[in-house]
Design a protein around this motif. Structure first.
Motif, mmCIF file in Angstrom:
data_model
loop_
_atom_site.group_PDB
_atom_site.id
_atom_site.type_symbol
_atom_site.label_atom_id
_atom_site.label_comp_id
_atom_site.label_asym_id
_atom_site.label_seq_id
_atom_site.Cartn_x
_atom_site.Cartn_y
_atom_site.Cartn_z
ATOM 1 N N ASP A 47 9.991 33.723 28.461
ATOM 2 C CA ASP A 47 10.994 34.680 28.515
ATOM 3 C C ASP A 47 11.630 35.073 29.498
ATOM 4 O OD1 ASP A 47 13.501 36.261 27.333
ATOM 5 O OD2 ASP A 47 12.347 37.430 25.746
ATOM 6 N N ILE A 48 12.821 34.652 30.474
ATOM 7 C CA ILE A 48 13.364 35.010 31.897
ATOM 8 C C ILE A 48 14.318 34.860 32.170
ATOM 9 C CG2 ILE A 48 12.720 33.291 32.583
ATOM 10 C CD1 ILE A 48 11.830 34.871 34.932
ATOM 11 N N ALA A 107 10.571 47.867 35.652
ATOM 12 C CA ALA A 107 9.585 46.792 35.303
ATOM 13 C C ALA A 107 8.329 47.531 35.065
ATOM 14 C CB ALA A 107 9.418 45.564 35.630
ATOM 15 N N ASP A 108 7.123 47.659 34.108
ATOM 16 C CA ASP A 108 5.932 48.290 34.326
ATOM 17 C C ASP A 108 5.257 47.358 35.428
ATOM 18 O OD1 ASP A 108 6.600 49.813 32.645
ATOM 19 O OD2 ASP A 108 6.011 47.937 31.285
ATOM 20 N N ARG A 109 5.584 46.144 35.956
ATOM 21 C CA ARG A 109 3.602 45.244 36.511
ATOM 22 C C ARG A 109 5.150 44.275 37.690
ATOM 23 N NH1 ARG A 109 -0.951 42.331 35.449
ATOM 24 N NH2 ARG A 109 -0.944 39.960 35.622
ATOM 25 N N ALA A 110 4.756 44.192 38.329
ATOM 26 C CA ALA A 110 6.467 42.865 39.610
ATOM 27 C C ALA A 110 4.478 42.248 40.466
ATOM 28 C CB ALA A 110 6.725 43.661 40.432
ATOM 29 N N ILE A 138 11.739 39.016 34.052
ATOM 30 C CA ILE A 138 13.470 39.144 34.999
ATOM 31 C C ILE A 138 13.056 39.350 36.652
ATOM 32 C CG2 ILE A 138 13.303 42.004 35.281
ATOM 33 C CD1 ILE A 138 16.120 41.913 35.082
ATOM 34 N N ASP A 139 13.653 37.945 37.183
ATOM 35 C CA ASP A 139 14.118 37.729 38.303
ATOM 36 C C ASP A 139 15.277 38.379 39.050
ATOM 37 O OD1 ASP A 139 14.267 36.819 41.119
ATOM 38 O OD2 ASP A 139 13.862 34.866 40.767
ATOM 39 N N VAL A 141 8.059 43.060 33.067
ATOM 40 C CA VAL A 141 7.039 42.471 34.565
ATOM 41 C C VAL A 141 8.683 41.574 35.356
ATOM 42 C CG1 VAL A 141 6.329 40.232 33.610
ATOM 43 C CG2 VAL A 141 5.916 41.060 35.792
ATOM 44 N N ALA A 142 8.581 41.358 37.019
ATOM 45 C CA ALA A 142 9.316 41.311 37.473
ATOM 46 C C ALA A 142 8.868 40.953 38.460
ATOM 47 C CB ALA A 142 10.188 43.114 38.394
#
Length: 317
Positions: free
Chosen positions: A206-207, A276-279, A187-188, A247-248
Motif C-alpha cells: 500500500d503506497i 513517517a516513523d521509518r524511512a 509513501i514516496d 514508512v517513506a
C-alpha cells in the motif's frame, strides 16, 4: 528424520554481482533480520522469492536427514494427489571442491527420488516441483519455488529519465523499507516517474506518491497505469503532506537537472521525519549529518554501484 521443528524451515539461495554485494547484503538483512554469510542459507522466515532481485530459489523443507538414503526413504511418503511432478537438485551448496557433486550424479539423485514418488513425472511442465539440496552436512527435501523475476517487465517504462533508480535498486529499497508488507502504509514523497511505486505496487504494498513537478507526476501516473496498478500520485511539496505513514522511501534530488540547496535537502529530510516513523533515504553521497539533524538515526546502510556512479541507501528510524 522428518522436519519437526517448531518453525517451518526454508532453504534459500541467492546471487549478485560484485557491484551489488552491499545492496544485496542489506536487502537480505532487512528481509531476514540477520546477516546472511553465504549464498545458501536456512531460515524460519518465509519470503516470497520473486520479491527480491537477488534470491534465486526457496525450498519449503518437508524432510531432512544426515544421508541421502534418509531422504530416499522419506520421499516414498510424498503424495502428489494426481498431479505431475519434477525433482530439481539445487546446484548451490556449501560443499568443498573435493565434495562437489557433478552433473551426472545430480541427475541420478533426481531420478532416484522421482522413482520413489508415486505419480507421473513431467520434466517439462510439472504441476508440482520439489527440490533436493545439501547444507551444513545435511540433506533437505521439499517444495521448490523459483524466482520468476517478474520485475523484468517493469524495466521498460513508457516514461523514463536517465537518473531514475534502476528497477533492481528500487525493488531492493522497497524490500528494505517494507520487509513485512501486511498493514503497512508507505509513501514516496519525491516519487519522480514512479519507479519505486511500481515496484512496491507489484508486491502488493500500500503506497502513494507525490512530486512537486507536474510533468514528472504525470509520468509516474502513466507508468503506474501502464503496468495495470492503481495508486494515488498527488502534486505538491512534501511540506504540505498532513497524513502520517509507517514508512517513506525518499530518492533525494541530485542537483543534476535542477538546483537544490543543502537547506532544501535538509527540509525534505525534516518533513520525511515528520510524516513517517521509518524511512529509506537514497542519495548520491552520505548525508549522515543531515539525517541526524532531521531527527533520524541510521540503523543500516549500503552502497549501490553502477560503474563510476554510486547511490547510498540508508535505513532510518
Amino acid at each position: 528424520m522428518q522436519n519437526n521443528q517448531e518453525q517451518p524451515l526454508y532453504i534459500y539461495t541467492y546471487a549478485c554481482t560484485g557491484d551489488e554485494e552491499s545492496l544485496c547484503g542489506m536487502e537480505l538483512r532487512c528481509l531476514f533480520g540477520r546477516e546472511i554469510p553465504a549464498a545458501i542459507f536456512g531460515s524460519g522466515t518465509q519470503v516470497e522469492v520473486s520479491r527480491s532481485p537477488f534470491i534465486k530459489e526457496r525450498i519449503d523443507v518437508m524432510y531432512s536427514g544426515d544421508r541421502l538414503e534418509d531422504i530416499y526413504k522419506q520421499t516414498e511418503q510424498v503424495e502428489v494427489e494426481g498431479q505431475t511432478f519434477k525433482v530439481i537438485f539445487v546446484k548451490t551448496n556449501d560443499l568443498s571442491p573435493e565434495e562437489k557433486i557433478e552433473y551426472d550424479e545430480r541427475r541420478a539423485i533426481e531420478r532416484e527420488i522421482g522413482l520413489r514418488i508415486e505419480g507421473e513425472a513431467d520434466v517439462n511442465h510439472p504441476e508440482r516441483v520439489y527440490g533436493i539440496v545439501t547444507l551444513g552436512g545435511r540433506w533437505y527435501f521439499g517444495v521448490y519455488h523459483k524466482n520468476k523475476a517478474t520485475w523484468f517487465r517493469q524495466m521498460n517504462k513508457p516514461r523514463s529519465y536517465s537518473i531514475a533508480l534502476s528497477t533492481r535498486v528500487a525493488r531492493a529499497a522497497v524490500n528494505m523499507a517494507v520487509p513485512h508488507p501486511e498493514g503497512v502504509r508507505a509513501i514516496d514523497p519525491c516519487c519522480g516517474i514512479g519507479t519505486v511505486m511500481v515496484e512496491a505496487l507489484s508486491m502488493g504494498i500500500d503506497i502513494v506518491g507525490r512530486d512537486i513537478n507536474p510533468q514528472i507526476a504525470a509520468g509516474a501516473r502513466t507508468n503506474i497505469a501502464h503496468f495495470g496498478f492503481t495508486s494515488v500520485v498527488t502534486l505538491g511539496d512534501i511540506a504540505d503532506i498532513q497524513e502520517h505513514y509507517d514508512v517513506a522511501i525518499v530518492d533525494m534530488p541530485y542537483n543534476l537537472y535542477s538546483r537544490i540547496t543543502p537547506e532544501e535537502q535538509l527540509a525534505i529530510l525534516v518533513h520525511t521525519r515528520r510524516i513517517a516513523d521509518r524511512a529509506v533515504i537514497v542519495a548520491i553521497e552520505a548525508v549522515d549529518e543531515m539525517i541526524a539533524e532531521a531527527g533520524f538515526a541510521i540503523i543500516d546502510r549500503c552502497v549501490a554501484k553502477k560503474g563510476a556512479f554510486s547511490r547510498h541507501l540508508m535505513l532510518c528510524e
